[in-house]
Design an enzyme around this catalytic site. Sequence first.
Site: not given
Ligand code: ZN
Length: 678
Positions: A118, A120, A122, A230, A319, A413, A416, A431, A437
Amino acid sequence: MSQPDPSVLEEIGQLRVALNDANYRYYALDEPTLTDADYDRQLQRLQQLESEYPDQVVPDSPTQRVGSAPTEGFPEVAHAIPMLSLDNAFSRDDIVAFAQRVAERLECQVDDIEFSCEPKLDGAAVSLVYEQGVLVIGATRGDGRTGEGITSNLRTLRSVPLKLVGDELPALVEVRGEVIMRHSGFEALNERAREEGSKVFANPRNAAAGSLRQLDPRITATRPLEFHAYQAARLEPDLGDTTHSALMQRLSKLGFRTSTELTTMRGPEAVADYCDQLGAKRDQLGYDIDGVVIKVNDLRHQRELGFVARAPRWAVAFKFPAQEEVTTLNDVEFQVGRTGAITPVARLEPVTVAGVTVSNATLHNADEIIRLGVMIGDTVAIRRAGDVIPQVVRVDEEKRPADARAITFPDHCPVCGSDIERLEGEAVARCSGGLYCAAQRKEALKHFASRKALDIDGLGEKLIEQLVDQEWVKTPADLFHLSVEQLKSLPRMGEKSATNLVNALEKAKQTTLARFIYALGIREVGEATAANVANHFGTLQALQDADQAALEAVNDVGPIVAKHIHTFFRQPHNLETLQVLIEAGITWQESEVTQGPTPLEGQTWVLTGAMESMTRDEGKARLQALGAKVAGSVSKKTTCLVAGEAAGSKLTKAEQLGVEVIDEATFIDRLTAWERSE
Ligand SMILES: [Zn+2]
């Protein structure tokens, strides 16, 4: 205290059975029977009855999952049977070697041994003890011999049965399993933490473990945690099950969620194939697994094999490759999202993480850079798991080279060149060149054409994307230069629709200042604010020239919105775009603002109920533009209450206090008259 009526006792009993059964079906069998709304409704009813009759509250009532009061610390819990770790296997050869060791001890053929496999999980390992079917202790693994008692916290997990299911319950049951957080819950939790400026978790395992160890169980109750069983460490008396897989089915019948991936097979080759298959599926499970637990399935064989040092001889953990790897941060670049949000992206020395080459990872935002204390040139840990975006989770400061450079957030930015705005208390930087832009072009155009903005009929989202992709439209002004000839060359666009669109564009040119300001897409400037600003300044030039103080003088405009507006009109590109739009023929009626007293100065109005012809925000904005204050509740100071459809308690209160009440029609008549005379 009053003694409950027998019918109340019966209802309490029925509700508990129904809710416990719903939990069991949802979590153990994965067959939901109640909708969330039904579950909540029944839970609320039970809470209500229990608060009326506190004597009837029992620890295994489903209401006890909401979390009890905080504790000072956690008591130590000695594990009756130690929670051991498993030996690891990393390859097919390791699996074969494990099977051979088992076969030698059992004096049989490797291919005759049945294994149970089955995933494992985490997360955080915990142990649950039930006496006479009722949960009495829940504890962390700790050092394996002694853990921490976190019973109140574990009670808040709906997948932890407070009472076991079935008629024949063993007197004592101890179950072990893993508490996990799914990727979706983990992302949502971190998203919230980022917004609140609190600590983000590096991975779902840390998030699960951290959530379980909250001193306040009410916090644990809000975290999306799940318990997966388990192992049955103790069953007294034992119910005659002879294999691990049968025990897992037993646990499922008792009310626990067990792995749906659990499979039994004979021989090490089949086991290794299972590991490969699960490894390939790993990214699609929606939760973290770090390998496969392989056990000799026959419990008699398990006893015969016994233990060596701290690990059982009858099990091994295969693992998977790690989901965290270490590499070098070569540079940081800044990406602009479609709404202008600036995200720092780590450029990494390429590294293979769980089978995939990763050369970019997100650093989320400026706060996260500070929290990590990361510099360019640093050795960093990268995590990539399933559907989660790769992220930088840790920095090894000891390995920092002498020439490491600080990460500087840009002022402009990268796409632009417009100013980047970052407001105090806000994690996200943006921005300010919304109209200009390129990164924000499509979104800005969609907003510009939308119903409450310029209301351009026939200019939908798909068409906007086509126009931008063709590079025909870079700024909103380009829309007004499109020709029928050009448009009808687009797929699925005939002469008629092309003509209609050009006509709609022509028509949209005649607009109002309020709509035009709203269409610019200035941050946090919605239609009501746009209307206020338009009324207040009267002309675009006056608005453009306004300083922050002048902007804050507008009804409903606070310092933040004032700053957004001010910054917007300080961007040369935005001003150019405005100029081009006006040259393209966009016009509106300008009005000189009268600076004299406003007719509703000194009055306080309240709006309640729904109106047909406008939203409450619009009504509020128009009243404020006339000088009135708009309050949220009725008091003696209220001048007038506007009562829309389904007005409730405010109407009653106004009538009691003798405050004037008017309906929507009267309200609109008066508004129009005042606005005209102003
Ligand atoms: Zn921008």
